[in-house]
Design an enzyme around this catalytic site. Structure first.
Site, PDB file in Angstrom:
ATOM      1  N   CYS A 145       9.841  -1.308   3.271  1.00 44.80           N
ATOM      2  CA  CYS A 145      10.632  -2.277   4.030  1.00 44.80           C
ATOM      3  C   CYS A 145      12.093  -2.395   3.603  1.00 44.80           C
ATOM      4  CB  CYS A 145       9.981  -3.649   4.080  1.00 44.80           C
ATOM      5  SG  CYS A 145       8.598  -3.909   3.004  1.00 44.80           S
ATOM      6  N   ARG A 186       2.086   2.386  -6.207  1.00 46.42           N
ATOM      7  CA  ARG A 186       1.764   1.043  -6.698  1.00 46.42           C
ATOM      8  C   ARG A 186       0.803   1.176  -7.864  1.00 46.42           C
ATOM      9  NH1 ARG A 186       0.552  -1.891  -0.832  1.00 46.42           N
ATOM     10  NH2 ARG A 186       2.541  -1.272   0.098  1.00 46.42           N
ATOM     11  N   GLN A 236       2.199   5.762   3.800  1.00 44.53           N
ATOM     12  CA  GLN A 236       1.903   4.871   4.920  1.00 44.53           C
ATOM     13  C   GLN A 236       2.549   5.393   6.196  1.00 44.53           C
ATOM     14  OE1 GLN A 236       3.836   1.417   2.975  1.00 44.53           O
ATOM     15  NE2 GLN A 236       1.860   0.396   3.228  1.00 44.53           N
ATOM     16  N   ASP A 286       4.316   3.932   8.294  1.00 47.33           N
ATOM     17  CA  ASP A 286       4.921   2.606   8.253  1.00 47.33           C
ATOM     18  C   ASP A 286       6.024   2.457   9.300  1.00 47.33           C
ATOM     19  OD1 ASP A 286       5.210   0.103   7.272  1.00 47.33           O
ATOM     20  OD2 ASP A 286       6.148   0.683   5.375  1.00 47.33           O
ATOM     21  N   HIS A 316       8.828  -0.726  10.854  1.00 45.28           N
ATOM     22  CA  HIS A 316       9.302  -2.108  10.875  1.00 45.28           C
ATOM     23  C   HIS A 316       9.987  -2.350  12.200  1.00 45.28           C
ATOM     24  CE1 HIS A 316       8.574  -1.329   6.634  1.00 45.28           C
ATOM     25  NE2 HIS A 316       8.195  -2.595   6.622  1.00 45.28           N
ATOM     26  N   LYS A 324      -0.957 -12.403   9.816  1.00 47.17           N
ATOM     27  CA  LYS A 324      -1.168 -10.976  10.053  1.00 47.17           C
ATOM     28  C   LYS A 324      -2.482 -10.703  10.765  1.00 47.17           C
ATOM     29  CE  LYS A 324      -3.312 -10.387   5.535  1.00 47.17           C
ATOM     30  NZ  LYS A 324      -3.557  -9.523   4.392  1.00 47.17           N
ATOM     31  N   HIS A 377       5.986  -5.910  10.077  1.00 49.04           N
ATOM     32  CA  HIS A 377       5.559  -4.717   9.339  1.00 49.04           C
ATOM     33  C   HIS A 377       4.287  -4.258  10.027  1.00 49.04           C
ATOM     34  CE1 HIS A 377       7.589  -6.165   5.514  1.00 49.04           C
ATOM     35  NE2 HIS A 377       7.387  -7.302   6.137  1.00 49.04           N
TER      36      HIS A 377
END
Length: 575
Positions: free
Chosen positions: A274, A303, A321, A323, A325, A404, A450
RNA sequence: GCCGACGUAGCUCAAUGGUAGAGCAGCUGAUUCGUAAUCAGCAGGUUGUAGGUUCGAAUCCUAUCGUCGGCUCCA
């Protein structure tokens, strides 16, 4: 009807857990009782006793249980005052039961006795221990008292029980079958990936066959994102710690981050994408006319997950990911979420995966205004409803920064893993002062979503392997066709056929080893290759082929071009 | 991270204080064969790693890394 059946099976299992507790107390009077409920596929009971003692005596405990069953002790319910119950458990030195007792508000509580054993319990139970005939103790695990990390760790024994022997047997059988689909096992036998202690725990190496599978997924992802108005962006893997200070991650998430020093500067390996995407957004002034902006990246993040939670490809420390945004105006939120939901459904359908959706709402600790939360939660709910998607609500389970929608998928053993997720974020737009110029000419706060639609490549591939048991549909199969010669004399022709298929984009291999056909068929079968092309003297002479599918069907006398078209259609249709 | 179990050849597994072994895979040779294992030979291991106990350790102890099943966590 079915509910009643479940209910009574729960009762049976609950009774089995009491019998187990009785057996443990007989063998180890010093064990203190925790709780012992029925669960989805069985039951457990928690004991405060050295786990090692239990683990070495599971067989003895099961034996003692059979004895209790033979004794056919009636389960007797008894209503007593709290005061009396307290006395009983004080006498028996059961501190955990006393703790539970204190939390019951009624003046009277129910106890259940069988023989010398007594438990604080709501019930109900079967009539007597003799009714619990078919059970099995399965495993032992540590579990924190009341599920809280700071509490003492109790030892939990898991077991299962059924009314009929056949049901118990078929359950145990099903577990055995499921283990064969374990992606860790298949990952090894199909040579897809490996994890190596030399590299470090939770870090994945993709072997050629796993890498091609991932490559196919990634190409597919990119195409589908472009079709839906996402713009690819690329952000670095490391950055100055400063950025993560501003995002708040260094304060809230530091223990999970790989942070390192370089001279005077601290750097961070990104645990999320992000902040990078935010820098793209903030690289210039944005107008309401620009919105929504959708930035997409196959972003690889690291992570530091607790060692105990790592699990094959399903829980790792380095992962990629899919991913994106989305930066939009509040008024665009519902439509954007709907689009993402459609995207997710499209993916689930394409891969034929089952799933369940959960809407998580505002937790006790949160940031942002209650009105914003209300509006965002409403937007998510509306989107789900408009798309006719059934979902469960997890009250208070949202992230601290916004509500979410989570999508969970099952592994072979029925364990749930979160895949796609759609999260509204009020936090980062504030921290990075994300704005757009509204029609009025004033700056307004942007809304940020996200979202991932498969989740991570690693977890998704793990789930795919288990879902298909390694027998991937043709479009995903690392090797789509293997050409098998009957003798080495067909080698040249086999390679000619190979060239034709290869040039048509089919992933094909040749097995022209000096080995018997049965052996080659077996190899291909074990590798779960969808098509075997068999070439012997007959085929060579007529320049045709015989095809054996991995289901054992045979297609004889095919023209090569005919087969190529067939495979290409399968690939095209993603079947 | 916590509790318990486990770690032997590329893979699957055997060897319970006394010389580390099998099958498959690999290599070499023979065999030219029609739909889930052709035959023979060869090679392959500081028993995860580091310490310790012992005349002697895969085996017992300690630490560490990793794996498995749970718990917790999952910004």
């Amino acid at each position: 009807m079915e509910e009643k059946e479940n209910y009574s099976q729960d009762v049976l299992r609950h009774s089995a857990s009491h019998i187990m507790a009785q057996a443990v107390k007989r063998l180890f009077p010093q064990a203190k009782l925790g709780i012992g409920p029925p669960i989805r596929d069985g039951f457990y009971y928690d004991f405060d006793i050295d786990g090692e003692v239990l683990s070495h005596n599971l067989d003895r405990i099961e034996e003692e249980m059979r004895k209790i069953v033979r004794e056919d002790l009636p389960f007797e319910k008894e209503m007593v005052s709290k005061e009396k119950a307290r006395k009983i458990f004080e006498e028996r030195e059961e501190p955990y039961k006393l703790e539970l007792l204190e939390e019951i508000e009624d003046d009277e509580v129910s106890l259940y006795r069988q023989g010398e054993f007594v438990d604080l319990c709501r019930g109900p139970h079967v009539r007597s221990t003799g009714e619990v005939k078919f059970f099995r103790l399965l495993s032992l695990a540590g579990a924190y008292w009341r599920g809280k990390e700071g509490n003492p760790m109790l030892s939990r024994i898991y077991g299962t029980a059924f009314f009929k022997k056949e049901d118990l047997d078929s359950y145990l059988n099903r577990i055995e079958e499921a283990k064969k689909r374990d992606h860790r096992k298949l990952g090894k036998s199909l040579d897809l990936f490996s994890l190596s202690s030399e590299l470090g725990a939770g870090l994945v190496i993709y072997h050629p066959k796993g890498a091609i599978l991932r490559e196919i997924l990634e190409r597919f992802e990119k195409e589908e994102h472009l079709k839906r108005g996402y713009q690819p962006v690329i952000t670095p893997h490391i950055s100055r710690a400063h950025l993560w200070k501003q995002s708040g991650h260094l304060d809230y998430y530091r223990e999970n981050m790989y942070v390192f020093s370089l001279g005077k500067e601290e750097y961070v390996v990104k645990p999320m994408n992000c902040p990078g995407h935010i820098l793209v957004y903030n690289s210039k002034i944005r107008s309401y006319r620009d919105l929504p902006l959708r930035y997409f990246e196959l972003g690889t993040v690291y992570r530091r997950e607790d060692s105990g939670v790592l699990h094959g490809l399903l829980r790792v420390r380095g992962f990629t990911q899919d991913d994106a945004h989305i930066f939009c105006m509040p008024s665009q939120l519902v439509d954007e979420v709907r689009e993402v939901l459609r995207f997710v459904l499209f993916m689930m359908k394409t891969f034929r995966l089952g799933y369940q959706m959960t809407l998580s709402t505002r937790p006790r600790k949160y940031i942002g205004s209650p009105e914003n939360w209300e509006r965002a939660t409403q937007a998510l709910t509306t989107a789900l409803e408009k798309e006719n998607i059934p979902f469960e609500v997890a009250q208070g389970e949202g992230a601290f920064y916004g509500p979410k929608i989570d999508v969970q998928m099952e592994d072979a053993l029925g364990r749930l893993w979160q895949g796609p997720t759609i999260q509204v974020d009020f936090n980062l737009p504030e921290r990075f002062d994300l704005t757009y110029i509204a029609p009025s000419g004033k700056k307004e706060r942007v809304v940020m979503i996200h979202r991932v639609v498969l989740g991570t490549m690693e977890r998704f591939i793990g789930i795919l392997i288990e879902h298909w048991g390694g027998a991937f549909p043709v479009w995903l199969s690392p090797v789509q066709v293997r050409i098998l010669t009957v003798t080495t004399k067909e080698s040249l022709f086999a390679w000619q056929v190979y060239q034709k298929m290869m040039s048509e984009g089919i992933r094909v291999e040749v097995d022209d080893d000096n080995a018997m056909l049965g052996y080659k068929v077996r190899q291909a079968q074990l590798e779960k290759i969808p098509y075997m092309v068999i070439i012997g003297p007959r085929e060579k002479e007529k320049e045709i082929i015989t095809v054996r599918t991995r289901d054992g069907e045979n297609l004889r006398g095919l023209e090569i071009s005919e087969f190529i078209e067939m495979v290409k259609t399968k690939i095209e249709d993603k079947s």
